[in-house]
Motif scaffolding. Sequence first.
Motif, PDB file in Angstrom:
ATOM      1  N   THR A   1      33.336  45.455  51.514  1.00 19.68           N
ATOM      2  CA  THR A   1      34.555  45.398  50.712  1.00 19.68           C
ATOM      3  C   THR A   1      34.202  45.084  49.268  1.00 19.68           C
ATOM      4  O   THR A   1      33.238  44.373  48.986  1.00 19.68           O
ATOM      5  N   THR A   2      34.990  45.634  48.373  1.00 21.94           N
ATOM      6  CA  THR A   2      34.841  45.349  46.952  1.00 21.94           C
ATOM      7  C   THR A   2      35.716  44.165  46.591  1.00 21.94           C
ATOM      8  O   THR A   2      36.898  44.125  46.924  1.00 21.94           O
ATOM      9  N   THR A   3      35.122  43.205  45.917  1.00 21.18           N
ATOM     10  CA  THR A   3      35.829  41.985  45.538  1.00 21.18           C
ATOM     11  C   THR A   3      35.849  41.850  44.022  1.00 21.18           C
ATOM     12  O   THR A   3      34.861  42.178  43.357  1.00 21.18           O
ATOM     13  N   VAL A   4      36.969  41.389  43.493  1.00 17.69           N
ATOM     14  CA  VAL A   4      37.052  41.062  42.064  1.00 17.69           C
ATOM     15  C   VAL A   4      36.737  39.573  41.923  1.00 17.69           C
ATOM     16  O   VAL A   4      37.404  38.735  42.525  1.00 17.69           O
ATOM     17  N   VAL A   5      35.701  39.275  41.147  1.00 20.46           N
ATOM     18  CA  VAL A   5      35.237  37.903  40.956  1.00 20.46           C
ATOM     19  C   VAL A   5      35.367  37.544  39.480  1.00 20.46           C
ATOM     20  O   VAL A   5      35.114  38.381  38.602  1.00 20.46           O
ATOM     21  N   VAL A   6      35.757  36.300  39.208  1.00 22.73           N
ATOM     22  CA  VAL A   6      35.928  35.842  37.828  1.00 22.73           C
ATOM     23  C   VAL A   6      35.224  34.497  37.677  1.00 22.73           C
ATOM     24  O   VAL A   6      34.931  33.807  38.650  1.00 22.73           O
ATOM     25  N   THR A   7      34.955  34.128  36.432  1.00 17.55           N
ATOM     26  CA  THR A   7      34.429  32.788  36.169  1.00 17.55           C
ATOM     27  C   THR A   7      35.565  31.787  36.353  1.00 17.55           C
ATOM     28  O   THR A   7      36.724  32.075  36.055  1.00 17.55           O
ATOM     29  N   ARG A   8      35.204  30.600  36.841  1.00 11.03           N
ATOM     30  CA  ARG A   8      36.226  29.609  37.164  1.00 11.03           C
ATOM     31  C   ARG A   8      37.037  29.171  35.943  1.00 11.03           C
ATOM     32  O   ARG A   8      38.178  28.732  36.051  1.00 11.03           O
ATOM     33  N   ASN A   9      36.445  29.282  34.747  1.00  8.99           N
ATOM     34  CA  ASN A   9      37.137  28.826  33.537  1.00  8.99           C
ATOM     35  C   ASN A   9      38.065  29.885  32.953  1.00  8.99           C
ATOM     36  O   ASN A   9      38.624  29.675  31.883  1.00  8.99           O
ATOM     37  N   LEU A  10      38.229  31.019  33.615  1.00  6.24           N
ATOM     38  CA  LEU A  10      39.169  32.029  33.117  1.00  6.24           C
ATOM     39  C   LEU A  10      40.576  31.446  33.152  1.00  6.24           C
ATOM     40  O   LEU A  10      40.992  30.843  34.144  1.00  6.24           O
ATOM     41  N   HIS A  11      41.323  31.624  32.077  1.00  7.19           N
ATOM     42  CA  HIS A  11      42.640  30.993  31.941  1.00  7.19           C
ATOM     43  C   HIS A  11      43.582  31.426  33.070  1.00  7.19           C
ATOM     44  O   HIS A  11      43.632  32.613  33.435  1.00  7.19           O
ATOM     45  N   PRO A  12      44.324  30.474  33.652  1.00  5.92           N
ATOM     46  CA  PRO A  12      45.245  30.807  34.751  1.00  5.92           C
ATOM     47  C   PRO A  12      46.252  31.898  34.406  1.00  5.92           C
ATOM     48  O   PRO A  12      46.628  32.690  35.280  1.00  5.92           O
ATOM     49  N   ALA A  13      46.686  31.949  33.152  1.00  2.62           N
ATOM     50  CA  ALA A  13      47.652  32.981  32.764  1.00  2.62           C
ATOM     51  C   ALA A  13      47.023  34.373  32.861  1.00  2.62           C
ATOM     52  O   ALA A  13      47.678  35.342  33.266  1.00  2.62           O
ATOM     53  N   ILE A  14      45.737  34.486  32.494  1.00  2.00           N
ATOM     54  CA  ILE A  14      45.040  35.769  32.604  1.00  2.00           C
ATOM     55  C   ILE A  14      44.809  36.111  34.074  1.00  2.00           C
ATOM     56  O   ILE A  14      44.914  37.275  34.474  1.00  2.00           O
ATOM     57  N   VAL A  15      44.479  35.113  34.877  1.00  2.00           N
ATOM     58  CA  VAL A  15      44.304  35.348  36.317  1.00  2.00           C
ATOM     59  C   VAL A  15      45.591  35.904  36.917  1.00  2.00           C
ATOM     60  O   VAL A  15      45.560  36.849  37.720  1.00  2.00           O
ATOM     61  N   ALA A  16      46.731  35.351  36.517  1.00  2.00           N
ATOM     62  CA  ALA A  16      48.019  35.836  37.033  1.00  2.00           C
ATOM     63  C   ALA A  16      48.253  37.294  36.647  1.00  2.00           C
ATOM     64  O   ALA A  16      48.725  38.097  37.461  1.00  2.00           O
ATOM     65  N   LEU A  17      47.905  37.646  35.406  1.00  2.00           N
ATOM     66  CA  LEU A  17      48.053  39.041  34.980  1.00  2.00           C
ATOM     67  C   LEU A  17      47.131  39.960  35.777  1.00  2.00           C
ATOM     68  O   LEU A  17      47.514  41.073  36.171  1.00  2.00           O
ATOM     69  N   LEU A  18      45.886  39.502  36.000  1.00  2.00           N
ATOM     70  CA  LEU A  18      44.950  40.308  36.785  1.00  2.00           C
ATOM     71  C   LEU A  18      45.456  40.497  38.215  1.00  2.00           C
ATOM     72  O   LEU A  18      45.341  41.595  38.776  1.00  2.00           O
ATOM     73  N   MET A  19      46.029  39.457  38.782  1.00  2.00           N
ATOM     74  CA  MET A  19      46.547  39.572  40.145  1.00  2.00           C
ATOM     75  C   MET A  19      47.682  40.598  40.219  1.00  2.00           C
ATOM     76  O   MET A  19      47.766  41.378  41.169  1.00  2.00           O
TER      77      MET A  19
END
Length: 440
Positions: free
Chosen positions: A267-285
Amino acid sequence: MGQTIAWIRRFSWRDALVSALPVALLLAAAVWAALHFIDPAPRMNVVIATGSEDSAYLEFAKSYAKLLAEDGVTLDVQTTGGSMDNIKRLRDPEDSARVAFLQDGLSDTEESRASDSDVDLVSLGAVSYDPIWIFYRSKTVQTRLSALLGKRIGVGNKGTGTQVLALRLLKAHGIDESNSRLVYTDRAQARQQLQDGTLDAAFFIGAPESPLVRALVAYPGIRVMNLDQAEAIARQFPYLHPLVLPHGAMDLAGNVPVRDLHLLATTTTVVVTRNLHPAIVALLMKALQTTHANAALLNAPHTFPAAKDSDFPLSKDAEHFYQSGPPFLQRYLPFWLATLVDRAALAIIPLLAIMVPVFRAAPALYGWRIRRRIYRWYGELKYLEIQAQSQQPDASREDLQKQLDSIESKVTNAVIPLAFSEHAYVLKEHIDLVRRKFRS
């Protein structure tokens, strides 16, 4: 009478300003700390590491970039050598990449292990199946990897996810460099060498829609290995999934493939650094959900994105998204406004904890300054009273009387707020009391 009322109602602006100054400085410091340390503003430019230019990852990333651009966020799409290259970039604190695509099953490789850096990686979930295609040249149908013993096999470039998975599968079937010729080459070269007969077989990872996969499926003399041991292999490698590609799925008119294909897929997984801003994580989701919710040749609708099959822990923000959907404010407000309101709310909570005792302290500080002035006059009055009780000459008593008049004048002309007028009147009574002692 009018002079007395004016005297009572006067307000000490000087005392008020002096009392308010430390309060204002403390609040300013609290606001600055809240804005800079509690929740910094998100970066509006984010770099995502994808894979080779002919991979599905690149198309996924372009879709994310288009969706994030609608909210004013720039997603800089950068091609790479693949999953292992992506892990290295995410783990490098100096690298600009904060988001990347990774294949599951690579967690125990040297590149994916935690390095000396303090960069932490978290997953946003799986977004697609990545089938492992084993193309081979043969006049007869082969259904097991053991048939490749002694052959020339393309296993992908060194350091790529394809190479890691290919070597593991071959080793499980007793094939290695001691009994076969393993060729390390990129996708384009492996395709060419397979077509011209330089290779007997080659491993590729990619979606059925990939131009490379479609080209090799249709190429005369090249077959796709239909793994009859797919279920058994998946039992030994839990990160692999046995999948069936129905005959005709790639081309109904041409009936491609001509029979059901049993494949293995990671499976392909999208991985991010833990310090990525929560607002950006929400947009990515939101972008992941929009891009991957539809059905594909190997999965039903709404199979992806999914919080599963990841070598890395799931992001807390992603977990909240899977459970409750987008953040409340982002559902109804533009991204910039939702972020601003969210930051303000986070800053206001600790500020209120500081402001309540501070604002309570300000009137007390103001009152202390007024009472301090009155107490100082009391100190002067007490001194005169002691002097009056001692046996002083008449001339000296006249001098004390003048000092007493001076104290009374100061009290009369002083700026005393109405709330403290009682103290002033009591002080005046005491001044009269001392004056009577002077006369006795």
